[in-house]
Design a protein around this motif. Structure first.
Motif, PDB file in Angstrom:
ATOM      1  N   GLY A 161       9.773   1.891  -3.032  1.00 47.42           N
ATOM      2  CA  GLY A 161       9.812   1.923  -1.573  1.00 47.42           C
ATOM      3  C   GLY A 161      11.276   2.431  -1.088  1.00 47.42           C
ATOM      4  O   GLY A 161      11.126   3.196   0.093  1.00 47.42           O
ATOM      5  N   VAL A 162      12.266   2.097  -1.510  1.00 45.15           N
ATOM      6  CA  VAL A 162      13.611   2.928  -1.269  1.00 45.15           C
ATOM      7  C   VAL A 162      13.327   4.309  -1.570  1.00 45.15           C
ATOM      8  O   VAL A 162      13.875   5.143  -0.679  1.00 45.15           O
ATOM      9  CB  VAL A 162      14.719   2.245  -1.844  1.00 45.15           C
ATOM     10  CG1 VAL A 162      16.087   2.764  -1.412  1.00 45.15           C
ATOM     11  CG2 VAL A 162      14.973   0.697  -1.586  1.00 45.15           C
ATOM     12  N   MET A 163      12.936   4.543  -2.721  1.00 50.30           N
ATOM     13  CA  MET A 163      12.820   6.064  -2.916  1.00 50.30           C
ATOM     14  C   MET A 163      11.935   6.830  -1.922  1.00 50.30           C
ATOM     15  O   MET A 163      12.112   7.810  -1.333  1.00 50.30           O
ATOM     16  CB  MET A 163      12.324   6.171  -4.370  1.00 50.30           C
ATOM     17  CG  MET A 163      12.228   7.804  -4.688  1.00 50.30           C
ATOM     18  SD  MET A 163      11.306   7.824  -6.333  1.00 50.30           S
ATOM     19  CE  MET A 163      12.643   7.142  -7.487  1.00 50.30           C
ATOM     20  N   LEU A 164      10.838   6.239  -1.846  1.00 52.18           N
ATOM     21  CA  LEU A 164       9.743   6.810  -0.612  1.00 52.18           C
ATOM     22  C   LEU A 164      10.397   6.743   0.914  1.00 52.18           C
ATOM     23  O   LEU A 164      10.051   7.812   1.620  1.00 52.18           O
ATOM     24  CB  LEU A 164       8.477   6.140  -0.550  1.00 52.18           C
ATOM     25  CG  LEU A 164       7.615   5.967  -1.742  1.00 52.18           C
ATOM     26  CD1 LEU A 164       6.319   5.135  -1.596  1.00 52.18           C
ATOM     27  CD2 LEU A 164       7.070   7.636  -1.868  1.00 52.18           C
ATOM     28  N   GLY A 165      11.388   5.828   0.940  1.00 55.66           N
ATOM     29  CA  GLY A 165      11.830   5.731   2.328  1.00 55.66           C
ATOM     30  C   GLY A 165      12.876   6.795   2.754  1.00 55.66           C
ATOM     31  O   GLY A 165      12.894   7.636   3.479  1.00 55.66           O
ATOM     32  N   ASN A 166      13.767   7.287   1.632  1.00 56.57           N
ATOM     33  CA  ASN A 166      14.437   8.341   1.639  1.00 56.57           C
ATOM     34  C   ASN A 166      13.754   9.636   1.634  1.00 56.57           C
ATOM     35  O   ASN A 166      14.164  10.503   2.372  1.00 56.57           O
ATOM     36  CB  ASN A 166      15.510   8.229   0.208  1.00 56.57           C
ATOM     37  CG  ASN A 166      16.513   7.112   0.183  1.00 56.57           C
ATOM     38  OD1 ASN A 166      16.765   6.624   1.133  1.00 56.57           O
ATOM     39  ND2 ASN A 166      16.939   6.659  -0.752  1.00 56.57           N
ATOM     40  N   LEU A 167      12.558   9.714   0.752  1.00 57.69           N
ATOM     41  CA  LEU A 167      11.929  10.910   0.940  1.00 57.69           C
ATOM     42  C   LEU A 167      11.517  11.234   2.149  1.00 57.69           C
ATOM     43  O   LEU A 167      10.941  12.512   2.531  1.00 57.69           O
ATOM     44  CB  LEU A 167      10.908  10.745  -0.365  1.00 57.69           C
ATOM     45  CG  LEU A 167      11.634  10.904  -1.638  1.00 57.69           C
ATOM     46  CD1 LEU A 167      10.546  10.610  -2.921  1.00 57.69           C
ATOM     47  CD2 LEU A 167      12.228  12.391  -2.093  1.00 57.69           C
ATOM     48  N   PHE A 168      10.871  10.090   2.797  1.00 56.87           N
ATOM     49  CA  PHE A 168      10.089  10.248   4.093  1.00 56.87           C
ATOM     50  C   PHE A 168      10.836  10.662   5.209  1.00 56.87           C
ATOM     51  O   PHE A 168      10.906  11.776   5.880  1.00 56.87           O
ATOM     52  CB  PHE A 168       9.495   8.948   4.465  1.00 56.87           C
ATOM     53  CG  PHE A 168       9.077   8.982   5.941  1.00 56.87           C
ATOM     54  CD1 PHE A 168       7.636   9.584   6.215  1.00 56.87           C
ATOM     55  CD2 PHE A 168       9.778   8.146   6.824  1.00 56.87           C
ATOM     56  CE1 PHE A 168       7.416   9.794   7.419  1.00 56.87           C
ATOM     57  CE2 PHE A 168       9.169   8.277   8.241  1.00 56.87           C
ATOM     58  CZ  PHE A 168       7.911   8.769   8.517  1.00 56.87           C
ATOM     59  N   GLN A 169      12.326  10.296   5.139  1.00 52.82           N
ATOM     60  CA  GLN A 169      13.318  10.678   6.194  1.00 52.82           C
ATOM     61  C   GLN A 169      13.740  12.119   5.690  1.00 52.82           C
ATOM     62  O   GLN A 169      14.232  13.020   6.806  1.00 52.82           O
ATOM     63  CB  GLN A 169      14.404   9.659   6.080  1.00 52.82           C
ATOM     64  CG  GLN A 169      14.174   8.359   6.738  1.00 52.82           C
ATOM     65  CD  GLN A 169      15.301   7.390   6.643  1.00 52.82           C
ATOM     66  OE1 GLN A 169      16.113   7.321   7.618  1.00 52.82           O
ATOM     67  NE2 GLN A 169      15.446   6.692   5.524  1.00 52.82           N
ATOM     68  N   GLY A 170      13.561  12.440   4.767  1.00 52.73           N
ATOM     69  CA  GLY A 170      13.891  13.802   4.146  1.00 52.73           C
ATOM     70  C   GLY A 170      12.767  14.910   4.355  1.00 52.73           C
ATOM     71  O   GLY A 170      13.096  16.073   4.096  1.00 52.73           O
ATOM     72  N   GLY A 171      11.705  14.427   4.970  1.00 53.49           N
ATOM     73  CA  GLY A 171      10.485  15.448   5.156  1.00 53.49           C
ATOM     74  C   GLY A 171       9.395  15.174   4.277  1.00 53.49           C
ATOM     75  O   GLY A 171       8.214  15.863   4.523  1.00 53.49           O
ATOM     76  N   MET A 172       9.345  14.302   3.527  1.00 56.25           N
ATOM     77  CA  MET A 172       7.872  14.261   2.738  1.00 56.25           C
ATOM     78  C   MET A 172       6.869  13.375   3.539  1.00 56.25           C
ATOM     79  O   MET A 172       7.314  12.281   3.954  1.00 56.25           O
ATOM     80  CB  MET A 172       8.111  13.292   1.315  1.00 56.25           C
ATOM     81  CG  MET A 172       6.904  13.069   0.610  1.00 56.25           C
ATOM     82  SD  MET A 172       7.289  12.275  -0.936  1.00 56.25           S
ATOM     83  CE  MET A 172       7.826  13.462  -1.952  1.00 56.25           C
TER      84      MET A 172
END
Length: 321
Positions: A161-172
């Motif tokens: 979840g933390v990884m996905l949260g960072n990736l979402f904020q980065g544009g994924m």
């Protein structure tokens, strides 16, 4: 958050109360378990003569090992697990619930009012999955209930979840589903994302329940469970009777890594929207979730309430309050 136990409640010089050990294993440490934490901190279990100790295994499915080994009296987690295992491997019986609603939120890019799920067709949704299958199961059920084919969206859901949260904020991706606390903290920190839906508003469902391996209930086990649920019901009542602002210091101790204003806001959101109702599993919510599990192919067909749930202990506890 590691293992924890109920706090001593006897005053200095008072003869210590002889307590019966009660071992609980839980799949995580979550805000939707708040009434249990309040019952632990306020001595409600000890009032019932129980020394409740909780272990959170890593990975989460260690709760099943604890039940099999007899090191836990009860497991706390999603009802989809006892449903999925029924008639395939091990039989588990659900005895009560703590969370009556889904504690997730849907984040989107930018700001805006309202969300029509049909508008999500063709988008990519990020969903954390480290704590089990509940996130994807609930969201795809919600899509089907609103006439949207889950296959009309793309998903990235096999990452932390933390990884996905960072990736979402980065544009994924276009949307991100996570727990309500994390979602609100992200939205307040990042003006480029906002909460499109708080799923606690999306109807009853037995999201978090207490279960153990199916076996005859001896009088001793029934009595211990009843006392556990009397204390749990008192914890639910206490939370419902107290605005979160009035115990913000306690919430800060329970969830030290989340901004306290976020914890207070989400706690009151849950209080207003039926996250916590009683220890009894709602039949309507149960039937709804079973249909969702069947549509997701986790079960061949929806189970009847009595096949999974034994509500006798919770009902006895409710009448004994």
């Amino acid at each position: 958050m590691g293992d924890y136990r109920s706090r001593p409640s006897s005053s200095e010089g008072e003869k210590p109360q002889v307590l019966q050990p009660f071992h609980l294993t839980a799949t995580g440490y979550n805000l939707n378990y708040l009434p249990e934490y309040i019952a632990l901190r306020h001595g409600f279990f000890r009032e019932q003569g129980l020394d409740v100790r909780v272990k959170i295994p890593t990975p989460w499915d260690g709760v099943l090992d604890a039940l099999a080994e007899g090191t836990a009296d009860m497991a706390l987690g999603g009802i989809w697990v006892p449903s999925m295992y029924r008639n395939r491997s091990q039989h588990y019986t659900v005895f009560a619930q703590i969370a009556n609603r889904c504690p997730l939120a849907l984040l989107r890019r930018g700001q805006g009012d309202g969300l029509k799920l049909v508008d999500m067709v063709g988008s990519t949704v990020l969903m954390k999955s480290g704590g089990g299958a509940s996130v994807g199961l609930f969201f795809k059920m919600l899509l089907r209930e609103n006439g949207v084919d889950p296959k009309s969206l793309d998903y990235i859901q096999d990452l932390d979840g933390v990884m996905l949260g960072n990736l979402f904020q980065g544009g994924m991706g276009d949307y991100f589903i996570t727990d309500n606390l994390s979602a609100l903290a992200m939205a307040e920190h990042n003006p480029d994302v906002s909460i499109a839906m708080e799923m606690v508003s999306q109807g009853d469902i037995p999201w978090s329940v207490y279960y153990r391996e199916t076996a005859p209930l001896t009088p001793a086990i029934f009595d211990a469970q009843k006392r556990f649920y009397v204390a749990l019901a008192k914890g639910i009542d206490w939370v419902l009777q107290h605005d979160a602002e009035s115990f913000r210091d306690e919430l800060a101790e329970l969830f030290p890594t989340v901004p306290i204003d976020v914890v207070v806001r989400v706690t009151n959101l849950f209080r207003r929207n039926g996250m916590w109702t009683s220890t009894s599993v709602s039949r309507e919510g149960f039937d709804r979730w079973q249909q969702g599990l069947a549509d997701a192919r986790l079960v061949k067909e929806p189970f009847a309430y009595e096949a999974i749930v034994n509500d006798e202990v919770a009902a006895a506890a409710q009448s004994a309050k």
